[in-house]
Design an enzyme around this catalytic site. Structure first.
Site, PDB file in Angstrom:
ATOM      1  N   TRP A 284       0.860  -1.181   0.037  1.00 22.91           N
ATOM      2  CA  TRP A 284      -0.085   0.146   0.130  1.00 22.91           C
ATOM      3  C   TRP A 284       0.934   1.140   0.105  1.00 22.91           C
ATOM      4  O   TRP A 284       0.288   2.387   0.018  1.00 22.91           O
ATOM      5  CB  TRP A 284      -0.920   0.181   1.044  1.00 22.91           C
ATOM      6  N   ASP A 285       2.378   1.174   0.033  1.00 26.90           N
ATOM      7  CA  ASP A 285       2.991   2.210   0.189  1.00 26.90           C
ATOM      8  C   ASP A 285       4.159   2.238  -0.688  1.00 26.90           C
ATOM      9  O   ASP A 285       5.135   2.472  -0.075  1.00 26.90           O
ATOM     10  CB  ASP A 285       3.452   2.520   1.495  1.00 26.90           C
TER      11      ASP A 285
END
Length: 75
Positions: A46-47
């Site tokens: 997610w990052d």
């Protein structure tokens, strides 16, 4: 945990100012393979950003995706 000598991809780009086409090709192939690997296991990073791509070997431009602490299942 392993020590990765090369710093982040962001630091490498700042240091060199640009990457030539061949260097970019080597790095992007590894990133696509890494994201595909996660996707096949129904995981999502997610990052994903330049700071979370670390140069494991500056000579061969081997990279690793790090900071997998925020993984999620694909919907």
């Amino acid at each position: 945990m392993e020590y990765l000598e090369g710093g982040s991809l962001k630091e490498l780009i700042k240091e060199k100012w640009f990457l030539n086409e061949r260097e970019t090709q080597i790095i992007m192939k590894q990133l696509f393979d890494g994201v595909y690997y996660l996707s096949q296991r129904e995981l999502v990073h997610w990052d994903l950003k330049l700071d979370n791509v670390v140069i494991a070997n500056k000579e061969t431009l081997q990279v690793k995706i790090v900071d997998l602490g925020i993984l999620g299942l694909k919907n």
